[in-house]
Design a protein around this motif. Sequence first.
Motif, PDB file in Angstrom:
ATOM      1  N   UNK A  10       0.869  -1.175   0.000  1.00 35.70           N
ATOM      2  CA  UNK A  10       0.000   0.000   0.000  1.00 35.70           C
ATOM      3  C   UNK A  10       0.909   1.231   0.000  1.00 35.70           C
ATOM      4  N   UNK A  11       1.047   1.897  -1.157  1.00 39.68           N
ATOM      5  CA  UNK A  11       1.930   3.067  -1.220  1.00 39.68           C
ATOM      6  C   UNK A  11       1.378   4.246  -0.420  1.00 39.68           C
ATOM      7  N   UNK A  12       2.306   5.014   0.144  1.00 38.87           N
ATOM      8  CA  UNK A  12       1.984   6.254   0.856  1.00 38.87           C
ATOM      9  C   UNK A  12       1.047   6.050   2.048  1.00 38.87           C
ATOM     10  N   UNK A  13       1.236   4.930   2.752  1.00 37.67           N
ATOM     11  CA  UNK A  13       0.480   4.668   3.982  1.00 37.67           C
ATOM     12  C   UNK A  13       1.452   4.226   5.058  1.00 37.67           C
ATOM     13  N   UNK A  14       1.420   4.754   6.228  1.00 42.51           N
ATOM     14  CA  UNK A  14       0.488   5.757   6.757  1.00 42.51           C
ATOM     15  C   UNK A  14       0.849   7.193   6.412  1.00 42.51           C
ATOM     16  N   UNK A  15       2.000   7.367   5.721  1.00 41.43           N
ATOM     17  CA  UNK A  15       2.360   8.714   5.280  1.00 41.43           C
ATOM     18  C   UNK A  15       3.078   8.623   3.937  1.00 41.43           C
ATOM     19  N   UNK A  16       3.189   9.753   3.272  1.00 43.63           N
ATOM     20  CA  UNK A  16       3.839   9.809   1.959  1.00 43.63           C
ATOM     21  C   UNK A  16       5.239   9.215   2.015  1.00 43.63           C
ATOM     22  N   UNK A  17       5.562   8.420   0.989  1.00 42.71           N
ATOM     23  CA  UNK A  17       6.889   7.835   0.871  1.00 42.71           C
ATOM     24  C   UNK A  17       7.037   6.462   1.508  1.00 42.71           C
ATOM     25  N   UNK A  18       6.071   6.056   2.311  1.00 41.74           N
ATOM     26  CA  UNK A  18       6.117   4.746   2.965  1.00 41.74           C
ATOM     27  C   UNK A  18       5.321   3.759   2.127  1.00 41.74           C
ATOM     28  N   UNK A  19       5.875   2.559   1.929  1.00 40.82           N
ATOM     29  CA  UNK A  19       5.139   1.475   1.285  1.00 40.82           C
ATOM     30  C   UNK A  19       4.793   0.470   2.380  1.00 40.82           C
ATOM     31  N   UNK A  20       3.538   0.456   2.786  1.00 39.77           N
ATOM     32  CA  UNK A  20       3.051  -0.386   3.873  1.00 39.77           C
ATOM     33  C   UNK A  20       2.863  -1.818   3.380  1.00 39.77           C
ATOM     34  N   UNK A  21       3.346  -2.770   4.160  1.00 47.22           N
ATOM     35  CA  UNK A  21       3.168  -4.188   3.843  1.00 47.22           C
ATOM     36  C   UNK A  21       1.901  -4.678   4.535  1.00 47.22           C
ATOM     37  N   UNK A  22       0.851  -4.858   3.759  1.00 41.43           N
ATOM     38  CA  UNK A  22      -0.464  -5.251   4.278  1.00 41.43           C
ATOM     39  C   UNK A  22      -0.567  -6.766   4.339  1.00 41.43           C
ATOM     40  N   UNK A  23      -0.693  -7.311   5.550  1.00 43.23           N
ATOM     41  CA  UNK A  23      -0.777  -8.766   5.719  1.00 43.23           C
ATOM     42  C   UNK A  23      -2.209  -9.278   5.777  1.00 43.23           C
ATOM     43  N   UNK A  24      -3.200  -8.385   5.690  1.00 42.49           N
ATOM     44  CA  UNK A  24      -4.586  -8.855   5.742  1.00 42.49           C
ATOM     45  C   UNK A  24      -4.915  -9.750   4.552  1.00 42.49           C
ATOM     46  N   UNK A  25      -4.218  -9.559   3.448  1.00 48.87           N
ATOM     47  CA  UNK A  25      -4.429 -10.405   2.270  1.00 48.87           C
ATOM     48  C   UNK A  25      -3.920 -11.824   2.521  1.00 48.87           C
ATOM     49  N   UNK A  26      -2.919 -11.974   3.383  1.00 48.81           N
ATOM     50  CA  UNK A  26      -2.439 -13.297   3.781  1.00 48.81           C
ATOM     51  C   UNK A  26      -3.405 -13.914   4.795  1.00 48.81           C
TER      52      UNK A  26
END
Length: 170
Positions: A10-26
Motif C-alpha cells: 500500500x503506497x503512501x500509507x500511513x504517510x507519503x513515501x512509505x510502502x506499507x506491507x499489508x498482511x490482511x491479504x495473507x
Amino acid sequence: MDFKTYIRDIPDFPKDGVVFKDITTLLKDAKALKMTSEALCQMVGDQKVDKVVSMESRGFFFAPILGVHFNAGFVPVRKKGRLPAKTVGQTYNLEYGTDTLEIHADAISPGERVLIHDDVLATGGTALAVCQMIESMGAQVVQCNFLLELGFLEGRKKLEGFKVKSLISY
C-alpha cells in the motif's frame, strides 16, 4: 509456498513515501494462514518455550497460534496505559521522541523461556525494548520471530546478541 505473493503493498500509507506491507491479504486466505502459522512454528524448531510475547497489534495475529503449538502461554505487550493491572514498562527511542511499552508485572516469571513474535522487524527499536523488558523480569529470550523483515532498515543490528528469524525478507 511463496508467502510474498500474499502480501499487498500500500503506497503512501500511513504517510507519503512509505510502502506499507499489508498482511490482511495473507490472513484472509485459509491455506496461506495455515502454511504461515506452520512455517513460523518451524522457525523456532524444538526449543522449549514457556511464553510467547507479542506487541500490539498485528503481532497478536500469530502469537497465540505459536503459544498453542508450543504449549505456552500468550502475553500481550501494549502501549502505556492500556493494560489494567500492575505493569512493568520500557521506554525506547523513536525517530522523533520516545514511546513506552508495558507488560503485566505478573505475566513473566524469572527463568522462563520467552519467544518474542511480531509482524514486522523494521528499525528494531520495539523488539529491543521488549527483549530488555523480558530480561529485566529475569526471563530468557530464546528467539525473536518475525513474519516480515525490512532488511534495508537494518533492525537486526539492534537485536545483536539475540537469535532473530524472519519468514519473509524485503
